[in-house]
Write a protein that holds these residues in place. Sequence first.
Motif, PDB file in Angstrom:
ATOM      1  N   GLY A 153       0.826  -1.206   0.000  1.00 42.10           N
ATOM      2  CA  GLY A 153       0.000   0.000   0.000  1.00 42.10           C
ATOM      3  C   GLY A 153       0.863   1.260   0.000  1.00 42.10           C
ATOM      4  N   GLY A 154       1.910   1.229   0.824  1.00 43.39           N
ATOM      5  CA  GLY A 154       2.808   2.393   0.903  1.00 43.39           C
ATOM      6  C   GLY A 154       3.507   2.637  -0.419  1.00 43.39           C
ATOM      7  N   MET A 155       3.939   1.549  -1.065  1.00 40.39           N
ATOM      8  CA  MET A 155       4.619   1.706  -2.345  1.00 40.39           C
ATOM      9  C   MET A 155       3.666   2.253  -3.400  1.00 40.39           C
ATOM     10  SD  MET A 155       7.352   1.608  -4.025  1.00 40.39           S
ATOM     11  CE  MET A 155       8.650   0.576  -3.366  1.00 40.39           C
ATOM     12  N   ASN A 156       2.407   1.767  -3.381  1.00 40.96           N
ATOM     13  CA  ASN A 156       1.415   2.293  -4.332  1.00 40.96           C
ATOM     14  C   ASN A 156       1.215   3.792  -4.142  1.00 40.96           C
ATOM     15  OD1 ASN A 156       0.540   0.187  -6.038  1.00 40.96           O
ATOM     16  ND2 ASN A 156      -0.522  -0.761  -4.336  1.00 40.96           N
ATOM     17  N   GLN A 157       1.167   4.212  -2.884  1.00 38.20           N
ATOM     18  CA  GLN A 157       0.988   5.638  -2.615  1.00 38.20           C
ATOM     19  C   GLN A 157       2.172   6.436  -3.162  1.00 38.20           C
ATOM     20  OE1 GLN A 157      -1.515   7.207  -1.716  1.00 38.20           O
ATOM     21  NE2 GLN A 157      -1.028   9.045  -0.569  1.00 38.20           N
ATOM     22  N   ALA A 184       6.704   4.843   9.164  1.00 39.14           N
ATOM     23  CA  ALA A 184       7.945   4.753   8.380  1.00 39.14           C
ATOM     24  C   ALA A 184       7.706   5.209   6.939  1.00 39.14           C
ATOM     25  CB  ALA A 184       8.467   3.316   8.404  1.00 39.14           C
ATOM     26  N   VAL A 185       6.582   4.773   6.351  1.00 34.63           N
ATOM     27  CA  VAL A 185       6.300   5.169   4.964  1.00 34.63           C
ATOM     28  C   VAL A 185       5.927   6.653   4.903  1.00 34.63           C
ATOM     29  CG1 VAL A 185       5.010   4.619   2.862  1.00 34.63           C
ATOM     30  CG2 VAL A 185       5.540   2.816   4.477  1.00 34.63           C
ATOM     31  N   GLN A 186       5.221   7.119   5.953  1.00 37.57           N
ATOM     32  CA  GLN A 186       4.907   8.554   6.034  1.00 37.57           C
ATOM     33  C   GLN A 186       6.174   9.385   5.905  1.00 37.57           C
ATOM     34  OE1 GLN A 186       3.103  10.139   9.551  1.00 37.57           O
ATOM     35  NE2 GLN A 186       1.189   9.080   9.186  1.00 37.57           N
ATOM     36  N   ARG A 187       7.170   8.972   6.654  1.00 35.99           N
ATOM     37  CA  ARG A 187       8.441   9.670   6.667  1.00 35.99           C
ATOM     38  C   ARG A 187       9.045   9.718   5.262  1.00 35.99           C
ATOM     39  NH1 ARG A 187      11.286  10.603  11.550  1.00 35.99           N
ATOM     40  NH2 ARG A 187       9.953   9.300  12.826  1.00 35.99           N
ATOM     41  N   GLN A 188       8.966   8.543   4.586  1.00 38.62           N
ATOM     42  CA  GLN A 188       9.508   8.457   3.228  1.00 38.62           C
ATOM     43  C   GLN A 188       8.765   9.418   2.289  1.00 38.62           C
ATOM     44  OE1 GLN A 188       9.145   4.283   2.605  1.00 38.62           O
ATOM     45  NE2 GLN A 188      11.148   4.132   1.639  1.00 38.62           N
ATOM     46  N   VAL A 189       7.426   9.406   2.390  1.00 42.87           N
ATOM     47  CA  VAL A 189       6.627  10.244   1.491  1.00 42.87           C
ATOM     48  C   VAL A 189       6.913  11.719   1.756  1.00 42.87           C
ATOM     49  CG1 VAL A 189       4.255  10.924   0.929  1.00 42.87           C
ATOM     50  CG2 VAL A 189       4.856   8.508   1.054  1.00 42.87           C
ATOM     51  N   VAL A 190       7.055  12.065   3.038  1.00 41.08           N
ATOM     52  CA  VAL A 190       7.386  13.459   3.375  1.00 41.08           C
ATOM     53  C   VAL A 190       8.730  13.824   2.731  1.00 41.08           C
ATOM     54  CG1 VAL A 190       8.146  14.954   5.272  1.00 41.08           C
ATOM     55  CG2 VAL A 190       6.042  13.627   5.491  1.00 41.08           C
ATOM     56  N   GLN A 191       9.717  12.947   2.875  1.00 40.88           N
ATOM     57  CA  GLN A 191      11.035  13.208   2.275  1.00 40.88           C
ATOM     58  C   GLN A 191      10.930  13.336   0.770  1.00 40.88           C
ATOM     59  OE1 GLN A 191      13.733  14.144   3.662  1.00 40.88           O
ATOM     60  NE2 GLN A 191      12.795  13.867   5.658  1.00 40.88           N
ATOM     61  N   GLU A 192      10.110  12.472   0.162  1.00 43.77           N
ATOM     62  CA  GLU A 192       9.997  12.494  -1.297  1.00 43.77           C
ATOM     63  C   GLU A 192       9.344  13.781  -1.780  1.00 43.77           C
ATOM     64  OE1 GLU A 192       8.104   8.740  -2.001  1.00 43.77           O
ATOM     65  OE2 GLU A 192      10.007   7.699  -1.623  1.00 43.77           O
TER      66      GLU A 192
END
Length: 260
Positions: A153-157, A184-192
């Motif tokens: 799900g995180g990767m799809n987002q 953890a994925v939130q953090r990644q998306v914020v960074q991205e």
Amino acid sequence: MKEILSYQSVEVCFNGKAVIHDNSFVLHEGEILGIVGESGSGKSTLLKAAMGLLGNGGMVTKGDIWFEGKDIPDLPEGELRQIRGEKIDMIFQDAGASLCPIRTIGEQIYESMCAHRKISKAEAKEKALELFEKLNFKDGERIWDSYSFELSGGMNQRVGIVLAMLMQPQILLADEPTSALDVAVQRQVVQEMLQLREIFGTAIILVTHDIGVVSAMADTVLVLKDGHIVEYGEAAKILNNPEKEYTQKLLAAVPKLRRA
Ligand SMILES: Nc1ncnc2c1ncn2[C@@H]1O[C@H](COP(=O)(O)OP(=O)(O)OP(=O)(O)O)[C@@H](O)[C@H]1O
């Protein structure tokens, strides 16, 4: 910094009832504006108004939303369609869910890019893989060939965000982009999203309930209550020294993320 989107005394009604009242604010090139406020305060409505996506019952009934010298609420659907996706794009909480389950990610990226410009599949793939790499996706080739059900799900987002960014829109409207994700994925998306601003100079309006995400990303903050702007200004000032009691209450939520 140049102003790229300007709301001036905007009122939005659904079926004749006003839900946004006299809202004025601006977005500058490369700026990240966080919009916060409780459920139903009108955050999504503000974003949809800039995309001309208020639906049948919705309408900007007063004021203007200026973009490139044009007042968005006055534009015919044909012109709006050219702006959407190419100049202003929007991602939702379930950006991943809007991916089609029976076509590969690569096919969808190619189609989405073809809708706006003449491009070969090889060029589309090259551009997509380049962006995947810039954003530290480990296995771009595999993602390109995958179906959405083969990804988390995180990767799809994250793929949904890349899809929105491939046309390099000047403005990204992000409606709760991290709220369905684990921390953890939130953090990644914020960074991205921060990286996208670095790479393309994209300005972002970020709607979220999560004050932690706002404090990690936003330059400016707008606090909305029942369609009225309660407070608007520099993020550090509003987050550290809110003037209004309503903002103080909102900030009582513990920030989960901090600026790196
Ligand atoms: N299509 C619609 N038709 C009628 N009323 C609507 C429509 N969309 C939103 N509204 C109303 O407009 C108001 C603002 O809704 P909006 O979805 O913008 O709030 P929000 O702050 O984004 O809420 P949430 O945080 O729950 O997503 C609400 O009273 C809502 O019921």
